[in-house]
Design a protein around this motif. Structure first.
Motif, short mmCIF file in Angstrom:
data_model
loop_
_atom_site.label_atom_id
_atom_site.label_comp_id
_atom_site.label_asym_id
_atom_site.label_seq_id
_atom_site.Cartn_x
_atom_site.Cartn_y
_atom_site.Cartn_z
N ASP A 159 16.54 -8.87 -4.94
CA ASP A 159 15.14 -8.78 -4.54
C ASP A 159 14.72 -10.12 -3.94
O ASP A 159 14.89 -11.17 -4.57
N THR A 161 11.53 -12.26 -2.54
CA THR A 161 10.07 -12.35 -2.48
C THR A 161 9.67 -13.64 -1.77
O THR A 161 10.39 -14.64 -1.81
N SER A 163 6.43 -16.42 -1.01
CA SER A 163 5.09 -16.94 -1.27
C SER A 163 4.81 -18.02 -0.23
O SER A 163 5.71 -18.75 0.18
N ASN A 172 1.51 -13.54 -0.92
CA ASN A 172 2.84 -13.13 -1.34
C ASN A 172 3.28 -11.91 -0.55
O ASN A 172 2.45 -11.11 -0.10
N GLY A 174 6.74 -8.93 -0.36
CA GLY A 174 7.96 -8.45 -1.00
C GLY A 174 7.67 -7.81 -2.34
O GLY A 174 6.51 -7.59 -2.69
N PRO A 175 8.72 -7.49 -3.10
CA PRO A 175 10.12 -7.85 -2.83
C PRO A 175 10.76 -7.01 -1.73
O PRO A 175 10.42 -5.85 -1.56
#
Length: 288
Positions: A159, A161, A163, A172, A174-175
Motif C-alpha cells: 500500500d 500512501t 502526504s 493525503n 491513497g492508499p
C-alpha cells in the motif's frame, strides 16, 4: 529496475516485458539479458551527453536579468527543447530561467533537476509564468495487512500512501496498490528525485507512463507505473496519473521532490508465559 534512457524524447515500438506471451525460461532469460545490454548502452549515451552539457561555459551574469518560467503541462508530461542543438525532453513543471527571446524562441538555463545549469532554447509559448507547487511530500509504502490486490491479473502486495502540503493545508492521498520484487527496494527512507528523462518501458501504461522518479541520487531504482517490478517501486498503472500529479508538483529542493519510506513489516515479539504458577520454595524453620 530500469536504467535511464536517452535524453531525446522517443516513442520506441519495443514491447514491454509483461505484455509478451509466456515463453520458455531460456527465451525469457535471453530477453532480459538483451534488455539490460540495451539499457547500459543508453546509460553510456546519457552520461556522455550530460558530461558535455555540464562542461559548456555559462554566463552567470546573464541569470541576474533572467525571468523564472516553468515547463508547461503536456499530454505526456514532457516538452522537447534543444540543448546545444540536441533534442532533449524536460518534465512538465521544471523551473528554468529565461534570459532572452529572439526569432520566436526562448533562450535560458535550466535551474533544477538533473540538468541544472544547462542552457537550452525552445519555441516561445511553451513556458508558463507559474506552476502548481506542493511541499513536504512524504510517500510511505507498507506491506498490505490482507491479501494482495489483483488488477488486470497482476498482484500488488503493498500500500502506497502520500502526504503533502498545499497552500498551507496538509493533504493525503491513497492508499494505492504497489509492488517491489526480484531485487526489492531496501527498507528505509530515500530521497525521491525530480523526473529526469522519458522511460520508454512505461509507454504502454497510459498518460504520464514514461515519467519516472528516481529513488535516491544514484543507481537505477525508480518510482514508476507497471505490472512487473525488478527492484523499483512499481505502482498499478490505473492509479499512476493520481500519483504523478502530486509527486511531479512537489519540491523539496532543486534536485528532489520529497521522500519515500519503505516500512519493514512489524515482527511481533510473542513472549510465551508458563500457565503453571511458579512455586515458592518452602521456608525452612530455624532453631529457636
Amino acid at each position: 529496475m530500469v536504467r535511464k534512457t536517452q535524453t531525446a524524447k522517443q516513442h520506441p515500438t519495443q514491447t514491454d516485458h509483461d505484455m509478451v506471451p509466456p515463453q520458455p525460461p531460456e527465451a525469457e532469460d535471453l530477453r532480459t539479458r538483451i534488455n539490460i545490454l540495451e539499457e547500459e548502452i543508453e546509460q553510456l549515451r546519457f552520461d556522455k551527453f550530460y558530461k558535455q552539457a555540464r562542461e559548456e561555459p555559462h554566463d552567470p551574469a546573464a541569470l541576474t536579468l533572467a525571468v523564472d518560467k516553468y515547463v508547461r503541462d503536456t499530454g505526456d508530461g514532457w516538452l522537447t527543447v534543444l540543448t546545444s542543438g540536441t533534442r532533449t525532453s524536460l518534465p512538465s513543471g521544471l523551473k528554468v530561467a529565461v534570459t532572452s527571446t529572439a526569432n520566436g524562441r526562448d533562450y535560458g538555463t535550466i535551474t533544477e533537476g538533473v540538468l541544472d545549469g544547462t542552457r537550452f532554447d525552445v519555441t516561445a509559448g511553451n513556458l508558463d509564468n507559474s506552476y502548481r507547487r506542493v511541499s513536504d511530500l512524504r510517500i510511505k509504502v507498507k506491506h498490505r495487512a490482507g491479501s494482495p490486490v489483483v488488477i488486470d491479473g497482476v498482484s500488488y502486495d503493498l500500500d502506497l500512501t502520500i502526504s503533502y502540503k498545499e497552500s498551507g493545508t496538509t493533504k493525503n492521498a491513497g492508499p494505492f496498490p504497489a509492488k517491489t520484487a526480484k531485487d526489492p527496494l531496501p527498507y528505509g527512507t530515500h530521497d525521491l528525485e525530480i523526473a529526469d528523462y522519458p522511460h520508454p518501458a512505461g509507454s504502454g501504461y497510459g498518460a504520464f507512463g514514461t515519467v519516472w522518479f528516481r529513488i535516491g541520487h544514484n543507481g537505477d531504482r525508480y518510482l514508476h507505473p507497471g505490472r512487473v517490478s525488478l527492484g523499483c517501486m512499481t505502482c498499478a498503472p490505473p492509479n499512476w496519473p493520481d500519483v504523478y500529479r502530486i509527486v511531479n508538483a512537489s519540491r523539496m529542493d532543486s534536485r528532489s521532490v520529497g521522500t519515500l519510506e519503505f516500512v519493514a513489516p512489524a515482527v511481533a515479539n510473542r513472549v510465551s508465559k508458563s500457565t503453571s504458577a511458579a512455586r515458592k520454595p518452602a521456608a525452612r524453620k530455624g532453631k529457636a
